[in-house]
Scaffold this active site. Sequence first.
Site, mmCIF file in Angstrom:
data_model
loop_
_atom_site.group_PDB
_atom_site.id
_atom_site.type_symbol
_atom_site.label_atom_id
_atom_site.label_comp_id
_atom_site.label_asym_id
_atom_site.label_seq_id
_atom_site.Cartn_x
_atom_site.Cartn_y
_atom_site.Cartn_z
ATOM 1 N N CYS A 84 65.292 28.891 79.130
ATOM 2 C CA CYS A 84 63.952 29.239 78.642
ATOM 3 C C CYS A 84 63.862 29.239 77.111
ATOM 4 C CB CYS A 84 63.594 30.623 79.171
ATOM 5 S SG CYS A 84 62.073 31.295 78.492
ATOM 6 N N TRP A 102 63.515 34.573 88.951
ATOM 7 C CA TRP A 102 64.838 34.600 88.310
ATOM 8 C C TRP A 102 65.797 35.493 89.069
ATOM 9 C CZ3 TRP A 102 65.010 30.698 85.324
ATOM 10 C CH2 TRP A 102 63.947 30.366 84.490
ATOM 11 N N ARG A 134 53.701 37.945 86.686
ATOM 12 C CA ARG A 134 54.923 37.175 86.858
ATOM 13 C C ARG A 134 56.074 37.893 86.158
ATOM 14 N NH1 ARG A 134 52.991 32.053 88.443
ATOM 15 N NH2 ARG A 134 55.002 31.144 88.031
ATOM 16 N N THR A 162 58.683 37.472 83.975
ATOM 17 C CA THR A 162 59.153 36.471 83.009
ATOM 18 C C THR A 162 60.309 37.007 82.156
ATOM 19 O OG1 THR A 162 57.480 37.215 81.424
ATOM 20 C CG2 THR A 162 56.902 35.331 82.810
ATOM 21 N N VAL A 163 61.083 36.075 81.616
ATOM 22 C CA VAL A 163 62.052 36.374 80.567
ATOM 23 C C VAL A 163 61.424 35.919 79.243
ATOM 24 C CG1 VAL A 163 64.217 36.255 81.838
ATOM 25 C CG2 VAL A 163 63.151 34.136 81.058
ATOM 26 N N GLU A 190 57.384 40.076 75.377
ATOM 27 C CA GLU A 190 56.772 38.977 74.630
ATOM 28 C C GLU A 190 57.737 38.554 73.525
ATOM 29 O OE1 GLU A 190 54.166 36.801 74.666
ATOM 30 O OE2 GLU A 190 55.242 36.141 72.875
ATOM 31 N N SER A 191 58.248 37.335 73.649
ATOM 32 C CA SER A 191 59.294 36.902 72.716
ATOM 33 C C SER A 191 58.823 36.858 71.263
ATOM 34 C CB SER A 191 59.821 35.531 73.133
ATOM 35 O OG SER A 191 58.797 34.563 73.084
ATOM 36 N N TYR A 239 54.688 22.139 77.911
ATOM 37 C CA TYR A 239 54.395 22.709 79.244
ATOM 38 C C TYR A 239 52.994 22.300 79.691
ATOM 39 C CZ TYR A 239 58.523 25.707 79.286
ATOM 40 O OH TYR A 239 59.819 26.169 79.309
#
Length: 316
Positions: free
Chosen positions: A63, A96, A129, A131-132, A147-148, A194
């Site tokens: 990711c 995941w 979802r 998410t990572v 949130e990255s 994406y």
Amino acid sequence: MLVNGQWVDKWDPVQAKDDQGRFVRQTSSFRHWITPDGSPGPTGNGGYQAEAGRYHLYVALICPWASRTLIVRKLKKLESWISLSVVEPFLTEQGWRFGDFQGATHDHLHQKQYLHEVYTMAASDFTGRATVPVLWDKKNQTMVNNESADIIRMLNQAFDHVIDNKINLYPDALSDEIEQWNQDIYQNLNNGVYRAGFATTQFAYEEAYHHVFDTLDKIESRLHDGRPFIHGASMTETDIRLFVTLIRFDAAYYGLFKCNRNLIVQMPKLSEYLKRLYAIPEIQETVNLTHIKQGYYSMQSLNPNGIVPIGPDLVV
Ligand SMILES: N[C@@H](CCC(=O)N[C@@H](CS)C(=O)NCC(=O)O)C(=O)O
């Protein structure tokens, strides 16, 4: 995905689409910040002070969003401060999963099998979802942030008073310029690939495809003056955000996401730039080409038979 804390349906990579078939990414829901004294950050609540051993990061090596948090954790020498679990690259019917795939780990903290179980530990009625990346607080047994963009910003400064690391990826003097680039790169490149790959109409695909290559052309010409990094002599957040997409491009986005006007290796300045970033050990250590290829090509809706291409080798 989770609905009221229950896992429903088979995993589908297309998170949502608009009325013209454009891919729409879910917005992140945990938005608290680690700060030096536990005061609130730009969003969410306070109470998350920078403390040794208190936090844990959940990532996937496939990711790009999770990888940018991994890079900043390494560049800022925060490995002993923030522990880590890595999911397997394959997307299962329950999203995941932790496990034994080489380079992945088990869930060291909670011994869960799936990441969605970590989400429901934080919010038993969570809808959305799983998410990572996820930044987890071991002290309060909850999720700080998923949130990255927030996570890289907070890791860049929250621990500066206790660690001896002078790298600043978001200097005040460049903040406006970085914000502008972030918006452009996120929409047109990081998420643009994406939007091309998950488009469900020809129109949406072509729109995204042109955004991707217009952005790559713009960066290629910016690098023509010989600058080592996007904003000049020093590496910033912008370079990290670019790197995670560029390193996946030839191996995954060119083929699977149909971003195939050309490879990055065919763009001279961009590929020199990619090599320069990849040569930085802290960055290189976060790249796992096997996870990247296996992960992207396991997306059944885009690649029903799950065949993983042999080439290319890492472009750098
Ligand atoms: N806004 C999030 C996006 C994260 C995201 O979409 N991660 C993907 C992997 S690249 C994910 O975990 N997807 C799982 C899913 O959609 O169920 C961030 O940047 O942190």
